[in-house]
Design a protein around this motif. Structure first.
Motif, short mmCIF file in Angstrom:
data_model
loop_
_atom_site.label_atom_id
_atom_site.label_comp_id
_atom_site.label_asym_id
_atom_site.label_seq_id
_atom_site.Cartn_x
_atom_site.Cartn_y
_atom_site.Cartn_z
N ARG A 405 0.79 -1.34 0.08
CA ARG A 405 -0.09 -0.14 0.01
C ARG A 405 0.71 1.32 0.13
NH1 ARG A 405 -5.21 -0.66 0.56
NH2 ARG A 405 -6.07 -2.30 1.80
N GLY A 406 0.45 2.18 -0.78
CA GLY A 406 1.15 3.56 -0.68
C GLY A 406 0.37 4.70 -0.82
N ASN A 407 0.73 5.72 -0.18
CA ASN A 407 -0.15 7.02 -0.18
C ASN A 407 0.71 7.95 -0.83
OD1 ASN A 407 -2.18 5.74 1.17
ND2 ASN A 407 -1.58 6.50 3.03
N PHE A 408 0.11 8.88 -1.65
CA PHE A 408 0.90 9.94 -2.44
C PHE A 408 0.21 11.17 -2.64
CE2 PHE A 408 2.25 5.75 -3.79
CZ PHE A 408 3.40 5.81 -3.77
N LEU A 409 0.67 12.60 -2.82
CA LEU A 409 0.08 13.67 -3.14
C LEU A 409 0.15 13.83 -4.42
CD1 LEU A 409 -1.28 16.27 -2.20
CD2 LEU A 409 1.27 17.08 -1.48
N ILE A 410 -0.69 14.12 -5.28
CA ILE A 410 -0.81 14.71 -6.71
C ILE A 410 -1.01 16.16 -6.50
CG2 ILE A 410 -1.68 14.77 -8.78
CD1 ILE A 410 -2.56 11.87 -8.44
N PRO A 411 0.11 16.81 -6.51
CA PRO A 411 0.35 18.34 -6.27
C PRO A 411 -0.60 18.89 -7.59
CG PRO A 411 2.48 17.66 -6.67
CD PRO A 411 1.68 16.45 -6.67
N PRO A 412 -1.10 20.02 -7.38
CA PRO A 412 -1.42 20.85 -8.66
C PRO A 412 -0.02 21.03 -9.83
CG PRO A 412 -1.07 22.57 -6.84
CD PRO A 412 -1.08 21.00 -6.40
N ARG A 413 -0.49 21.19 -11.01
CA ARG A 413 0.52 21.06 -11.89
C ARG A 413 1.74 22.12 -11.59
NH1 ARG A 413 2.27 22.81 -16.68
NH2 ARG A 413 2.63 21.37 -18.07
N SER A 414 1.53 23.33 -11.24
CA SER A 414 2.53 24.19 -11.13
C SER A 414 3.56 23.93 -9.84
CB SER A 414 1.75 25.81 -10.83
OG SER A 414 0.94 25.59 -9.83
N LEU A 415 3.09 22.78 -9.15
CA LEU A 415 4.03 22.41 -8.03
C LEU A 415 4.37 20.86 -8.41
CD1 LEU A 415 2.25 23.82 -4.82
CD2 LEU A 415 4.43 24.32 -5.66
N ARG A 416 4.34 20.45 -9.57
CA ARG A 416 4.66 19.03 -9.70
C ARG A 416 5.98 18.62 -9.75
NH1 ARG A 416 3.24 17.87 -16.07
NH2 ARG A 416 4.69 19.58 -16.90
N ALA A 417 6.91 19.64 -9.86
CA ALA A 417 8.27 19.09 -9.77
C ALA A 417 8.81 19.38 -8.34
CB ALA A 417 9.19 19.94 -10.81
N LEU A 418 9.34 18.19 -7.90
CA LEU A 418 10.03 18.32 -6.37
C LEU A 418 9.28 19.32 -5.44
CD1 LEU A 418 13.36 17.76 -7.70
CD2 LEU A 418 12.19 15.96 -6.38
N PRO A 419 7.82 19.39 -5.40
CA PRO A 419 7.25 20.41 -3.98
C PRO A 419 8.02 20.37 -3.04
CG PRO A 419 5.86 18.42 -4.47
CD PRO A 419 7.20 18.21 -5.45
N PRO A 420 8.14 21.77 -2.42
CA PRO A 420 8.58 21.69 -0.83
C PRO A 420 7.13 21.35 0.03
CG PRO A 420 8.02 24.04 -1.80
CD PRO A 420 7.98 22.89 -2.92
N ALA A 421 7.32 20.78 1.21
CA ALA A 421 6.39 20.47 2.21
C ALA A 421 5.28 21.62 2.35
CB ALA A 421 6.76 19.76 3.57
N ASN A 422 5.68 22.66 2.42
CA ASN A 422 4.62 23.86 2.63
C ASN A 422 4.89 24.94 1.91
OD1 ASN A 422 2.91 25.30 3.52
ND2 ASN A 422 2.83 24.64 5.60
N PRO A 423 4.74 25.15 0.57
CA PRO A 423 5.24 26.02 -0.56
C PRO A 423 4.75 27.41 0.18
CG PRO A 423 3.67 24.30 -1.46
CD PRO A 423 3.87 23.83 -0.14
#
Ligand code: HEM
Length: 436
Positions: A405-423
Protein backbone atom coordinates in the motif's frame (compact mmCIF):
# COMPACT_ATOMS: atom_id res chain seq x y z
CA UNK A 1 -7.42 -13.17 -36.02
CA UNK A 2 -3.77 -12.85 -36.78
CA UNK A 3 -3.39 -9.76 -38.94
CA UNK A 4 -1.27 -7.04 -37.51
CA UNK A 5 -4.31 -4.95 -36.53
CA UNK A 6 -5.98 -7.73 -34.60
CA UNK A 7 -5.76 -9.59 -31.33
CA UNK A 8 -2.23 -10.80 -32.02
CA UNK A 9 -1.01 -7.25 -32.28
CA UNK A 10 -2.94 -6.15 -29.17
CA UNK A 11 -1.40 -8.98 -27.19
CA UNK A 12 1.98 -8.13 -28.62
CA UNK A 13 1.71 -4.46 -27.65
CA UNK A 14 0.53 -5.31 -24.15
CA UNK A 15 3.42 -7.76 -23.75
CA UNK A 16 5.82 -5.08 -24.99
CA UNK A 17 4.53 -2.62 -22.37
CA UNK A 18 5.06 -5.25 -19.66
CA UNK A 19 8.64 -5.83 -20.84
CA UNK A 20 9.47 -2.19 -21.51
CA UNK A 21 12.72 -0.68 -22.75
CA UNK A 22 13.93 0.70 -26.04
CA UNK A 23 14.01 -2.67 -27.84
CA UNK A 24 10.43 -3.55 -26.86
CA UNK A 25 9.37 -0.13 -28.13
CA UNK A 26 11.15 -0.48 -31.44
CA UNK A 27 9.81 -4.04 -31.87
CA UNK A 28 6.34 -2.57 -31.53
CA UNK A 29 6.98 0.24 -33.94
CA UNK A 30 8.58 -2.15 -36.46
CA UNK A 31 5.57 -4.38 -36.30
CA UNK A 32 3.31 -1.54 -37.46
CA UNK A 33 0.84 -0.25 -38.35
CA UNK A 34 2.28 3.17 -37.74
CA UNK A 35 0.13 4.92 -35.22
CA UNK A 36 -0.81 8.50 -35.74
CA UNK A 37 -0.77 10.27 -32.39
CA UNK A 38 -1.63 13.97 -32.30
CA UNK A 39 1.04 16.24 -30.80
CA UNK A 40 0.63 18.44 -27.76
CA UNK A 41 0.83 22.24 -27.59
CA UNK A 42 4.05 24.27 -27.76
CA UNK A 43 3.47 25.65 -24.29
CA UNK A 44 1.75 23.01 -22.13
CA UNK A 45 1.97 25.18 -18.99
CA UNK A 46 -0.49 27.71 -20.35
CA UNK A 47 -2.68 25.15 -22.12
CA UNK A 48 -3.18 22.56 -19.40
CA UNK A 49 -5.34 22.55 -16.24
CA UNK A 50 -3.79 23.02 -12.80
CA UNK A 51 -5.33 19.75 -11.72
CA UNK A 52 -3.00 17.05 -12.95
CA UNK A 53 -5.78 14.58 -12.26
CA UNK A 54 -8.36 16.43 -14.42
CA UNK A 55 -8.49 13.58 -16.90
CA UNK A 56 -12.23 13.24 -17.40
CA UNK A 57 -12.52 16.15 -19.82
CA UNK A 58 -9.71 14.60 -21.86
CA UNK A 59 -11.34 11.16 -22.02
CA UNK A 60 -13.92 10.08 -24.54
CA UNK A 61 -17.10 8.53 -23.16
CA UNK A 62 -18.21 5.06 -24.18
CA UNK A 63 -21.55 4.38 -25.86
CA UNK A 64 -23.28 4.22 -22.49
CA UNK A 65 -21.82 7.52 -21.28
CA UNK A 66 -19.13 6.19 -18.93
CA UNK A 67 -15.62 7.60 -19.07
CA UNK A 68 -13.33 5.50 -21.19
CA UNK A 69 -10.17 4.41 -19.36
CA UNK A 70 -6.84 4.58 -21.19
CA UNK A 71 -5.95 0.97 -21.97
CA UNK A 72 -2.21 0.86 -21.28
CA UNK A 73 -0.45 1.97 -18.11
CA UNK A 74 3.04 2.31 -16.72
CA UNK A 75 3.87 3.36 -13.17
CA UNK A 76 7.44 4.54 -12.66
CA UNK A 77 8.56 4.53 -9.02
CA UNK A 78 11.23 7.13 -8.25
CA UNK A 79 13.65 7.49 -5.34
CA UNK A 80 15.25 10.84 -4.66
CA UNK A 81 17.74 9.71 -2.05
CA UNK A 82 18.90 11.97 0.76
CA UNK A 83 19.20 15.71 0.73
CA UNK A 84 17.05 18.61 -0.37
CA UNK A 85 15.83 19.29 -3.88
CA UNK A 86 17.45 22.23 -5.63
CA UNK A 87 15.89 24.68 -8.06
CA UNK A 88 18.06 23.28 -10.84
CA UNK A 89 16.64 19.81 -10.19
CA UNK A 90 13.12 21.23 -10.22
CA UNK A 91 13.79 22.73 -13.62
CA UNK A 92 15.11 19.40 -14.89
CA UNK A 93 12.03 17.49 -13.70
CA UNK A 94 9.66 20.09 -15.12
CA UNK A 95 11.50 20.15 -18.46
CA UNK A 96 11.41 16.34 -18.75
CA UNK A 97 7.66 16.20 -18.07
CA UNK A 98 6.86 19.12 -20.36
CA UNK A 99 8.83 17.39 -23.13
CA UNK A 100 6.27 14.56 -23.11
CA UNK A 101 3.38 16.99 -23.10
CA UNK A 102 4.65 18.73 -26.21
CA UNK A 103 5.08 15.38 -27.94
CA UNK A 104 1.66 13.88 -27.27
CA UNK A 105 -1.82 15.39 -27.11
CA UNK A 106 -3.28 15.36 -23.60
CA UNK A 107 -5.92 12.68 -24.21
CA UNK A 108 -6.50 8.93 -24.12
CA UNK A 109 -5.35 8.73 -27.75
CA UNK A 110 -2.26 10.70 -26.71
CA UNK A 111 -0.90 10.67 -23.18
CA UNK A 112 -2.28 11.39 -19.71
CA UNK A 113 0.12 11.58 -16.82
CA UNK A 114 0.41 12.48 -13.17
CA UNK A 115 3.39 12.70 -10.86
CA UNK A 116 2.84 12.25 -7.15
CA UNK A 117 4.91 12.29 -3.94
CA UNK A 118 4.83 10.10 -0.83
CA UNK A 119 5.01 11.08 2.85
CA UNK A 120 8.59 9.69 2.82
CA UNK A 121 9.54 12.35 0.28
CA UNK A 122 8.03 15.16 2.36
CA UNK A 123 9.76 13.92 5.54
CA UNK A 124 13.01 15.60 4.49
CA UNK A 125 11.65 19.13 4.89
CA UNK A 126 11.72 21.01 8.20
CA UNK A 127 8.17 22.21 7.61
CA UNK A 128 5.25 19.81 7.77
CA UNK A 129 2.66 19.46 5.06
CA UNK A 130 -0.13 22.01 5.55
CA UNK A 131 -3.23 20.90 7.46
CA UNK A 132 -5.22 20.96 4.24
CA UNK A 133 -3.26 17.88 3.08
CA UNK A 134 -3.99 14.51 4.69
CA UNK A 135 -1.10 12.22 3.73
CA UNK A 136 -0.22 9.65 6.41
CA UNK A 137 2.20 6.79 5.84
CA UNK A 138 0.33 3.75 4.54
CA UNK A 139 -0.79 1.06 6.98
CA UNK A 140 -2.70 -2.21 7.00
CA UNK A 141 -6.42 -1.54 6.64
CA UNK A 142 -7.79 -4.96 7.63
CA UNK A 143 -6.94 -7.51 10.33
CA UNK A 144 -6.17 -10.08 7.66
CA UNK A 145 -3.67 -8.06 5.61
CA UNK A 146 -0.01 -7.29 6.10
CA UNK A 147 1.02 -5.11 3.17
CA UNK A 148 4.51 -3.73 2.54
CA UNK A 149 4.71 0.04 2.68
CA UNK A 150 5.34 1.63 -0.71
CA UNK A 151 8.20 3.76 0.55
CA UNK A 152 9.40 5.24 -2.70
CA UNK A 153 9.55 9.05 -2.93
CA UNK A 154 7.49 9.65 -6.03
CA UNK A 155 5.65 7.84 -8.78
CA UNK A 156 4.74 8.78 -12.33
CA UNK A 157 1.54 7.37 -13.82
CA UNK A 158 1.51 7.18 -17.62
CA UNK A 159 -1.72 6.28 -19.42
CA UNK A 160 -2.63 5.95 -23.08
CA UNK A 161 -4.70 3.85 -25.43
CA UNK A 162 -1.48 3.20 -27.32
CA UNK A 163 1.14 0.98 -25.68
CA UNK A 164 3.73 2.66 -27.89
CA UNK A 165 2.94 6.01 -26.28
CA UNK A 166 3.46 4.92 -22.67
CA UNK A 167 6.64 3.11 -23.71
CA UNK A 168 7.89 6.12 -25.67
CA UNK A 169 7.12 8.45 -22.77
CA UNK A 170 8.99 6.18 -20.39
CA UNK A 171 12.05 6.08 -22.63
CA UNK A 172 12.00 9.88 -22.90
CA UNK A 173 11.77 10.26 -19.11
CA UNK A 174 14.85 8.03 -18.88
CA UNK A 175 16.68 10.28 -21.34
CA UNK A 176 16.90 7.50 -23.91
CA UNK A 177 15.37 9.34 -26.88
CA UNK A 178 16.10 12.73 -28.43
CA UNK A 179 12.87 12.89 -30.32
CA UNK A 180 9.37 11.73 -29.41
CA UNK A 181 6.53 11.67 -31.92
CA UNK A 182 8.61 13.99 -34.09
CA UNK A 183 9.10 16.50 -31.28
CA UNK A 184 12.63 17.06 -30.04
CA UNK A 185 13.10 16.33 -26.35
CA UNK A 186 14.97 18.48 -23.84
CA UNK A 187 18.35 17.47 -22.52
CA UNK A 188 16.68 16.70 -19.18
CA UNK A 189 15.50 13.39 -17.79
CA UNK A 190 13.98 12.16 -14.55
CA UNK A 191 16.97 9.87 -14.15
CA UNK A 192 19.19 12.98 -13.83
CA UNK A 193 17.44 13.54 -10.49
CA UNK A 194 15.88 10.25 -9.35
CA UNK A 195 16.79 6.59 -9.26
CA UNK A 196 14.20 4.51 -11.06
CA UNK A 197 12.60 1.65 -9.14
CA UNK A 198 11.07 -1.48 -10.61
CA UNK A 199 8.51 -0.40 -13.19
CA UNK A 200 4.90 -1.48 -12.77
CA UNK A 201 2.59 -2.02 -15.71
CA UNK A 202 -0.98 -2.79 -16.52
CA UNK A 203 -4.02 -2.54 -18.73
CA UNK A 204 -7.78 -2.15 -18.64
CA UNK A 205 -10.42 -2.49 -21.30
CA UNK A 206 -12.53 -4.96 -23.21
CA UNK A 207 -10.55 -7.97 -24.36
CA UNK A 208 -7.21 -7.24 -22.70
CA UNK A 209 -7.77 -9.37 -19.54
CA UNK A 210 -8.94 -12.38 -21.59
CA UNK A 211 -5.99 -12.03 -23.95
CA UNK A 212 -3.60 -11.94 -21.00
CA UNK A 213 -5.04 -14.56 -18.67
CA UNK A 214 -2.20 -17.04 -18.96
CA UNK A 215 -0.76 -16.03 -15.58
CA UNK A 216 -0.79 -17.29 -12.00
CA UNK A 217 -4.04 -16.61 -10.21
CA UNK A 218 -6.30 -17.39 -13.18
CA UNK A 219 -7.39 -21.01 -13.85
CA UNK A 220 -5.72 -22.63 -16.87
CA UNK A 221 -8.85 -23.08 -18.96
CA UNK A 222 -9.09 -19.37 -19.73
CA UNK A 223 -12.34 -18.49 -17.98
CA UNK A 224 -12.14 -14.69 -18.24
CA UNK A 225 -15.00 -13.50 -20.48
CA UNK A 226 -13.74 -12.37 -23.89
CA UNK A 227 -15.17 -8.87 -23.60
CA UNK A 228 -14.46 -8.21 -19.91
CA UNK A 229 -12.51 -5.03 -19.10
CA UNK A 230 -11.09 -6.53 -15.87
CA UNK A 231 -10.02 -10.03 -14.77
CA UNK A 232 -13.01 -10.52 -12.50
CA UNK A 233 -15.33 -10.21 -15.45
CA UNK A 234 -17.38 -7.07 -14.83
CA UNK A 235 -17.50 -3.41 -15.75
CA UNK A 236 -16.50 -1.41 -12.73
CA UNK A 237 -16.29 2.35 -13.04
CA UNK A 238 -19.82 3.29 -14.03
CA UNK A 239 -20.49 7.00 -14.13
CA UNK A 240 -23.10 6.42 -11.41
CA UNK A 241 -20.59 4.89 -8.99
CA UNK A 242 -17.78 7.38 -9.43
CA UNK A 243 -17.62 10.85 -7.85
CA UNK A 244 -16.83 13.92 -9.93
CA UNK A 245 -13.26 15.25 -9.89
CA UNK A 246 -14.33 18.21 -7.70
CA UNK A 247 -15.24 15.86 -4.85
CA UNK A 248 -11.72 14.42 -4.76
CA UNK A 249 -9.83 17.70 -5.18
CA UNK A 250 -8.10 19.50 -2.31
CA UNK A 251 -9.99 22.76 -1.87
CA UNK A 252 -7.72 25.04 0.13
CA UNK A 253 -4.13 25.76 1.08
CA UNK A 254 -1.04 25.77 -1.12
CA UNK A 255 -1.90 22.39 -2.66
CA UNK A 256 -5.46 23.41 -3.64
CA UNK A 257 -6.20 21.81 -6.99
CA UNK A 258 -4.25 18.70 -6.03
CA UNK A 259 -5.55 15.38 -4.74
CA UNK A 260 -4.31 12.33 -2.86
CA UNK A 261 -3.61 9.01 -4.50
CA UNK A 262 -3.92 5.64 -2.82
CA UNK A 263 -2.06 2.94 -4.68
CA UNK A 264 -2.24 -0.66 -3.60
CA UNK A 265 -0.86 -3.73 -5.27
CA UNK A 266 -3.42 -6.50 -5.10
CA UNK A 267 -2.91 -10.09 -6.21
CA UNK A 268 -5.89 -12.04 -7.46
CA UNK A 269 -6.81 -15.62 -6.76
CA UNK A 270 -9.60 -16.48 -9.14
CA UNK A 271 -9.69 -20.28 -8.87
CA UNK A 272 -12.84 -20.49 -6.79
CA UNK A 273 -14.31 -17.39 -8.47
CA UNK A 274 -14.37 -19.10 -11.83
CA UNK A 275 -14.32 -22.81 -10.94
CA UNK A 276 -16.78 -23.09 -8.06
CA UNK A 277 -18.82 -19.91 -7.88
CA UNK A 278 -21.81 -19.80 -10.20
CA UNK A 279 -22.62 -16.74 -12.29
CA UNK A 280 -25.27 -15.78 -9.71
CA UNK A 281 -22.73 -16.06 -6.90
CA UNK A 282 -20.32 -13.84 -8.80
CA UNK A 283 -22.99 -11.19 -9.37
CA UNK A 284 -24.03 -11.47 -5.69
CA UNK A 285 -20.48 -11.06 -4.44
CA UNK A 286 -19.55 -8.25 -6.82
CA UNK A 287 -22.80 -6.23 -6.87
CA UNK A 288 -25.38 -7.76 -4.47
CA UNK A 289 -27.74 -10.75 -4.18
CA UNK A 290 -30.69 -8.60 -5.28
CA UNK A 291 -28.99 -8.03 -8.65
CA UNK A 292 -28.43 -11.78 -9.01
CA UNK A 293 -32.00 -12.79 -8.25
CA UNK A 294 -33.46 -10.05 -10.44
CA UNK A 295 -31.08 -10.70 -13.33
CA UNK A 296 -30.08 -7.03 -13.22
CA UNK A 297 -26.58 -7.64 -14.60
CA UNK A 298 -26.19 -9.12 -18.05
CA UNK A 299 -22.77 -10.28 -19.28
CA UNK A 300 -20.11 -7.91 -18.01
CA UNK A 301 -22.77 -5.40 -16.93
CA UNK A 302 -22.73 -3.20 -19.99
CA UNK A 303 -26.54 -3.32 -19.94
CA UNK A 304 -26.44 -1.20 -16.77
CA UNK A 305 -25.46 1.84 -18.80
CA UNK A 306 -24.07 4.41 -16.42
CA UNK A 307 -25.87 3.22 -13.30
CA UNK A 308 -25.19 -0.01 -11.39
CA UNK A 309 -28.43 0.62 -9.41
CA UNK A 310 -26.80 0.12 -6.04
CA UNK A 311 -29.76 1.71 -4.24
CA UNK A 312 -31.78 -1.40 -5.02
CA UNK A 313 -29.33 -3.66 -3.16
CA UNK A 314 -30.75 -3.08 0.32
CA UNK A 315 -29.08 -3.04 3.71
CA UNK A 316 -25.84 -5.09 3.72
CA UNK A 317 -26.36 -6.69 7.15
CA UNK A 318 -29.94 -7.70 6.35
CA UNK A 319 -28.82 -9.14 3.03
CA UNK A 320 -25.98 -11.02 4.72
CA UNK A 321 -28.43 -12.49 7.24
CA UNK A 322 -31.05 -13.52 4.73
CA UNK A 323 -28.81 -14.55 1.82
CA UNK A 324 -25.56 -15.60 3.54
CA UNK A 325 -23.63 -13.38 1.16
CA UNK A 326 -23.10 -9.63 0.70
CA UNK A 327 -21.95 -7.65 -2.33
CA UNK A 328 -18.67 -5.74 -2.75
CA UNK A 329 -20.33 -2.57 -4.07
CA UNK A 330 -23.31 -2.96 -1.74
CA UNK A 331 -21.14 -2.63 1.39
CA UNK A 332 -19.86 0.79 0.34
CA UNK A 333 -23.15 2.48 -0.47
CA UNK A 334 -23.44 3.90 3.08
CA UNK A 335 -20.19 5.81 2.58
CA UNK A 336 -21.62 7.70 -0.37
CA UNK A 337 -22.13 11.46 -0.28
CA UNK A 338 -24.63 13.13 -2.61
CA UNK A 339 -25.36 9.70 -4.00
CA UNK A 340 -21.77 9.09 -5.12
CA UNK A 341 -18.73 7.34 -3.63
CA UNK A 342 -15.99 9.59 -2.21
CA UNK A 343 -13.09 7.89 -3.97
CA UNK A 344 -12.47 8.11 -7.72
CA UNK A 345 -11.22 4.75 -9.02
CA UNK A 346 -8.63 4.68 -11.78
CA UNK A 347 -7.38 1.15 -11.14
CA UNK A 348 -6.21 -1.38 -13.71
CA UNK A 349 -5.14 -5.01 -14.04
CA UNK A 350 -1.59 -6.25 -14.22
CA UNK A 351 0.55 -9.26 -15.10
CA UNK A 352 3.58 -8.01 -13.16
CA UNK A 353 5.58 -10.93 -11.74
CA UNK A 354 3.51 -13.17 -14.07
CA UNK A 355 0.65 -13.05 -11.63
CA UNK A 356 -2.84 -11.68 -12.13
CA UNK A 357 -3.09 -8.53 -10.09
CA UNK A 358 -4.57 -5.10 -9.80
CA UNK A 359 -2.85 -1.78 -9.32
CA UNK A 360 -5.69 -0.31 -7.33
CA UNK A 361 -5.26 3.40 -7.85
CA UNK A 362 -7.82 5.77 -6.42
CA UNK A 363 -8.02 9.53 -5.94
CA UNK A 364 -9.70 11.20 -3.00
CA UNK A 365 -9.55 14.55 -1.21
CA UNK A 366 -8.04 12.95 1.89
CA UNK A 367 -6.49 9.55 2.53
CA UNK A 368 -9.05 9.30 5.32
CA UNK A 369 -11.77 9.17 2.64
CA UNK A 370 -10.05 6.08 1.26
CA UNK A 371 -9.70 4.51 4.71
CA UNK A 372 -13.41 5.06 5.42
CA UNK A 373 -14.32 3.42 2.12
CA UNK A 374 -11.91 0.52 2.57
CA UNK A 375 -13.17 -0.12 6.08
CA UNK A 376 -16.72 -0.28 4.75
CA UNK A 377 -15.48 -2.84 2.21
CA UNK A 378 -14.14 -4.95 5.11
CA UNK A 379 -17.72 -5.33 6.31
CA UNK A 380 -16.66 -6.12 9.89
CA UNK A 381 -20.09 -5.18 11.21
CA UNK A 382 -21.83 -7.24 8.59
CA UNK A 383 -19.63 -10.25 9.41
CA UNK A 384 -20.16 -10.02 13.16
CA UNK A 385 -23.93 -9.76 12.76
CA UNK A 386 -24.45 -12.58 10.25
CA UNK A 387 -23.08 -15.91 9.10
CA UNK A 388 -20.90 -14.15 6.50
CA UNK A 389 -17.21 -14.75 7.16
CA UNK A 390 -14.45 -12.23 7.64
CA UNK A 391 -13.50 -12.86 4.02
CA UNK A 392 -15.84 -15.59 2.71
CA UNK A 393 -19.11 -14.57 1.09
CA UNK A 394 -18.11 -11.05 2.09
CA UNK A 395 -17.95 -9.28 -1.26
CA UNK A 396 -14.73 -10.09 -3.12
CA UNK A 397 -12.34 -10.05 -0.14
CA UNK A 398 -11.60 -13.75 -0.50
CA UNK A 399 -10.12 -13.30 -3.97
CA UNK A 400 -7.81 -10.36 -3.23
CA UNK A 401 -4.57 -10.08 -1.27
CA UNK A 402 -3.15 -6.65 -0.60
CA UNK A 403 0.60 -7.00 -0.86
CA UNK A 404 1.59 -3.32 -0.86
CA UNK A 405 0.00 0.00 0.00
CA UNK A 406 1.17 3.49 -0.75
CA UNK A 407 -0.15 7.01 -0.22
CA UNK A 408 0.82 9.94 -2.44
CA UNK A 409 0.03 13.60 -2.98
CA UNK A 410 -0.64 14.62 -6.57
CA UNK A 411 0.17 18.33 -6.31
CA UNK A 412 -1.33 20.87 -8.68
CA UNK A 413 0.57 21.06 -11.94
CA UNK A 414 2.53 24.20 -11.03
CA UNK A 415 3.99 22.36 -8.01
CA UNK A 416 4.58 19.01 -9.66
CA UNK A 417 8.38 19.24 -9.81
CA UNK A 418 9.83 18.33 -6.39
CA UNK A 419 7.42 20.44 -4.31
CA UNK A 420 8.43 21.73 -0.87
CA UNK A 421 6.29 20.44 2.02
CA UNK A 422 4.69 23.78 2.63
CA UNK A 423 4.96 26.09 -0.37
CA UNK A 424 3.14 28.89 1.49
CA UNK A 425 5.72 28.84 4.32
CA UNK A 426 8.41 28.64 1.75
CA UNK A 427 7.09 31.65 -0.13
CA UNK A 428 6.76 33.58 3.13
CA UNK A 429 10.33 32.69 4.06
CA UNK A 430 11.60 33.78 0.66
CA UNK A 431 9.69 37.05 1.01
CA UNK A 432 11.33 37.61 4.41
CA UNK A 433 14.75 36.89 2.95
CA UNK A 434 14.02 39.31 0.10
CA UNK A 435 12.97 41.91 2.67
CA UNK A 436 15.99 41.56 4.89
C1 HEM B 1 -9.84 -6.77 -7.51
C2 HEM B 1 -10.20 -5.64 -7.04
C3 HEM B 1 -11.52 -5.00 -7.33
C4 HEM B 1 -12.42 -5.25 -8.33
C5 HEM B 1 -12.33 -6.26 -9.46
C6 HEM B 1 -13.50 -4.34 -8.12
C7 HEM B 1 -14.61 -4.30 -8.91
C8 HEM B 1 -15.65 -3.45 -8.71
C9 HEM B 1 -16.83 -3.45 -9.50
C10 HEM B 1 -17.12 -4.42 -10.66
C11 HEM B 1 -17.63 -2.49 -9.03
C12 HEM B 1 -18.99 -2.09 -9.61
C13 HEM B 1 -20.05 -2.91 -9.01
C14 HEM B 1 -20.67 -2.27 -7.84
O1 HEM B 1 -20.72 -1.03 -7.73
O2 HEM B 1 -21.16 -3.06 -7.02
C15 HEM B 1 -16.95 -1.86 -7.92
C16 HEM B 1 -17.42 -0.82 -7.18
C17 HEM B 1 -16.71 -0.16 -6.20
N1 HEM B 1 -15.48 -0.52 -5.72
FE1 HEM B 1 -14.40 -2.09 -6.32
N2 HEM B 1 -13.24 -3.57 -7.04
C18 HEM B 1 -12.03 -3.95 -6.52
C19 HEM B 1 -11.40 -3.42 -5.42
C20 HEM B 1 -11.83 -2.32 -4.73
C21 HEM B 1 -11.10 -1.70 -3.68
C22 HEM B 1 -9.76 -2.17 -3.11
C23 HEM B 1 -11.82 -0.63 -3.29
C24 HEM B 1 -11.39 0.34 -2.21
C25 HEM B 1 -12.08 0.58 -1.18
C26 HEM B 1 -13.01 -0.57 -4.11
C27 HEM B 1 -13.98 0.40 -4.05
C28 HEM B 1 -15.12 0.41 -4.78
C29 HEM B 1 -16.14 1.43 -4.67
C30 HEM B 1 -16.11 2.66 -3.76
C31 HEM B 1 -17.13 1.07 -5.53
C32 HEM B 1 -18.44 1.83 -5.79
C33 HEM B 1 -19.42 1.51 -4.72
C34 HEM B 1 -20.69 2.30 -4.92
O3 HEM B 1 -21.29 2.18 -5.99
O4 HEM B 1 -21.04 3.07 -4.01
N3 HEM B 1 -12.97 -1.62 -4.98
N4 HEM B 1 -15.74 -2.47 -7.76
Amino acid sequence: MSDSYGIDRREFVKAAVAIGGASALSACLDRGPEIDVPRGPEDPASAFPERQHAWNAALPTDDAGNNHHPRHRVLLPLSYGDGMPTDAERETVEAALAGLERAYERSAAGLLLTVSYSPYYFDRFDESLPESVDLPEPRALADFEDPDADDIDAIVHLASDHGEVVMGAEEALKGEVDELNGVSQPDASLTDVFTLGERRTGFIGDGLPAENQDVDGVPDDGPVPEDAPLYMGFESAFQGNQPGEDRVTIQSGPFAGGTTQQLSTLTLNLKQWYEQDSRDQRVSKMFCPHHASEGTVEGTGENLGTDPQMDDCGDPTETARSEGVVGHGQKMVDVREDDAPIILRRDFDSTDQDRAGVHFLSLQRTIEDFVTTREAMNGDDVASNSAVGQRTNNGILQYIDTVRRGNFLIPPRSLRALPPANPADDAAENAEVAHA
